[in-house]
Design a protein around this motif. Structure first.
Motif, PDB file in Angstrom:
ATOM      1  N   THR A 149       2.549   1.736  -3.336  1.00  0.00           N
ATOM      2  CA  THR A 149       1.606   2.231  -4.348  1.00  0.00           C
ATOM      3  C   THR A 149       1.377   3.721  -4.179  1.00  0.00           C
ATOM      4  O   THR A 149       1.331   4.478  -5.163  1.00  0.00           O
ATOM      5  N   GLN A 150       1.226   4.179  -2.937  1.00  0.00           N
ATOM      6  CA  GLN A 150       1.032   5.606  -2.673  1.00  0.00           C
ATOM      7  C   GLN A 150       2.220   6.429  -3.164  1.00  0.00           C
ATOM      8  O   GLN A 150       2.057   7.472  -3.803  1.00  0.00           O
ATOM      9  N   LEU A 172      -5.569   2.266  -5.575  1.00  0.00           N
ATOM     10  CA  LEU A 172      -5.670   2.928  -4.267  1.00  0.00           C
ATOM     11  C   LEU A 172      -7.118   3.092  -3.829  1.00  0.00           C
ATOM     12  O   LEU A 172      -7.429   2.982  -2.642  1.00  0.00           O
ATOM     13  N   TYR A 191       0.833  -1.213   0.000  1.00  0.00           N
ATOM     14  CA  TYR A 191       0.000   0.000   0.000  1.00  0.00           C
ATOM     15  C   TYR A 191       0.866   1.260   0.000  1.00  0.00           C
ATOM     16  O   TYR A 191       0.644   2.187  -0.779  1.00  0.00           O
ATOM     17  N   SER A 219      -1.686  11.415  -2.225  1.00  0.00           N
ATOM     18  CA  SER A 219      -1.433   9.978  -2.318  1.00  0.00           C
ATOM     19  C   SER A 219      -1.620   9.275  -0.975  1.00  0.00           C
ATOM     20  O   SER A 219      -2.052   8.127  -0.922  1.00  0.00           O
ATOM     21  N   ASP A 276      -8.395   1.834  -0.393  1.00  0.00           N
ATOM     22  CA  ASP A 276      -9.008   2.801   0.518  1.00  0.00           C
ATOM     23  C   ASP A 276     -10.345   2.289   1.036  1.00  0.00           C
ATOM     24  O   ASP A 276     -10.685   2.457   2.215  1.00  0.00           O
TER      25      ASP A 276
END
Length: 406
Positions: free
Chosen positions: A126-127, A182, A123, A267, A186
């Protein structure tokens, strides 16, 4: 994730501007921080260059004469990278790269590089990757290594399309894909937060490297990674903690910093959601840092941006052991410090100055941690009683038992 050259042992030079909005003493603080950022990324700072201008030069950020002076030093000392304290425009970056013929970075790019090194989970990676691509898109230049052909074939490229145009299209497709990924994560994290039950949520926030993770370890008796470098923690960590008879959820969050890249704020939306949804904020401050008040303002501005400034807050002034040591060294060197307050004077000042309760501790030495636990207990108990009034009799019962045992 973008491939990033190993920054270890890179020889760098820092560049900053003195302007009307950024006087010399403020620039020195920013340059100190920039050097620490470079160190965190694995670089050795060889020199600093500053110039006084009313505003950044549109072509080179600094004046052309200053840049030629920097180029001479760069060539004589085999410098690998030039790092600017403010974000460069795409045209400035292109012009400077053309003249200097070495790698050029700005503060935003450097912070993104550190985040890329520090991201541990899928995660977080990816951000960071999304933030990197959004930063990179308008800044593709001849010095950018051409992206791997991730798509192609008959009909996939227009006639005469340049290499950079192809790269831009690949990046836009990647940004779209990352945003969808994302969004899915989320939603999963929002579900996880909603499934945590009725426990009060407490978020540790603060400027980077103020000791949040160390305090998290002490309070939760866990083993969250902590290091004396910037952005040691990127991934949000949540622990169930019990103080007295009262359980709650404690969250360690990513550190804030001045001139925080807007790409990162967007992000790391879900990470900041942990702060948005917190019932109580524990704002940790490094009292030993000469710019701690500026750090407080920076954190409060970020909290304002995410609509969390009005939440119940405890101010925790950490590292009082280092504050005392710094004072001893200053007195020994006959150094005259501006705003040379004693620790007791600072305590009285902040008790009178702030509406939020405050406490002075050392997480490393364990100083005043019991007092912090009591303060947190009272704040969390008040929130819990307001939300769940039918549980009040349990608190009164356990408090009565505690008083009898004492």
């Amino acid at each position: 994730m973008l491939e990033i050259k190993d920054a270890q042992f890179e020889r760098v030079v820092l560049v900053g501007l003195i302007t009307q909005d950024q006087p010399e003493e403020k620039l020195e603080e920013y340059m100190d921080e920039l050097e620490f950022l470079a160190f965190t990324a694995g670089a050795e700072t060889l020199a600093r260059y500053t110039q006084k201008l009313s505003q950044p030069d549109a072509k080179y950020f600094v004046g052309s004469g200053k840049l030629k002076e920097i180029k001479e030093y760069v060539q004589e000392n085999e410098v690998d990278t030039l790092i600017f304290d403010d974000e460069l425009t795409p045209s400035q970056l292109k012009n400077i790269e053309k003249l200097m013929e070495i790698k050029i970075m700005d503060r935003t790019n450097l912070i993104l590089d550190i985040f890329a090194q520090r991201a541990q989970t899928s995660y977080a990676r990816t951000q960071v990757e999304l933030a990197q691509y959004e930063y990179l898109l308008p800044r593709l230049t001849r010095m950018w290594t051409h992206l791997e052909r991730q798509r192609g074939g008959i009909g996939m490229r227009g006639p005469g399309e340049t290499e950079i145009e192809t790269d831009r299209r690949i990046i836009r497709d990647r940004i779209t894909l990352l945003k969808k990924k994302l969004e899915k994560i989320d939603k999963q994290m929002a579900t996880q937060r909603s499934n945590r039950g009725q426990l009060v949520r407490v978020a540790l926030v603060g400027y980077t490297n103020v000791g949040k993770s160390t305090l998290m370890n002490v309070l939760s008796k866990s083993d969250v990674f902590a290091e004396d470098k910037l952005f040691a923690t990127l991934d949000t960590t949540v622990r169930k903690v019990v103080i007295g008879n009262l359980p709650f959820l404690l969250t360690d969050t990513v550190g804030f910093i001045r001139k925080l890249p807007t790409q990162l704020v967007e992000s790391f939306k879900s990470t900041l959601d942990e702060v948005r949804e917190a019932d109580l904020i524990v704002h940790v401050i490094d009292i030993s840092h000469p710019s701690f008040e500026d750090h407080i303002r920076s954190v409060n501005e970020t909290l304002e941006d995410i609509d969390s400034r009005d939440k119940p807050t405890i101010l925790v002034f950490n590292k009082i052991d280092q504050f005392k040591q710094a004072k001893k060294e200053a007195v020994a060197d006959d150094e005259v410090l501006e705003d040379n307050y004693t620790l007791e004077e600072l305590k009285r000042m902040w008790v009178n100055k702030s509406q939020d309760p405050s406490i002075f501790i050392s997480a490393v030495k364990g100083t005043n941690l019991e007092e912090l636990r009591k303060l947190m207990y009272e704040e969390i108990k008040g929130i819990h009683e307001t939300r769940f009034p039918y549980n009040n009799y349990l608190f009164n019962y356990y408090d009565h038992l505690s008083e009898e045992q004492e």
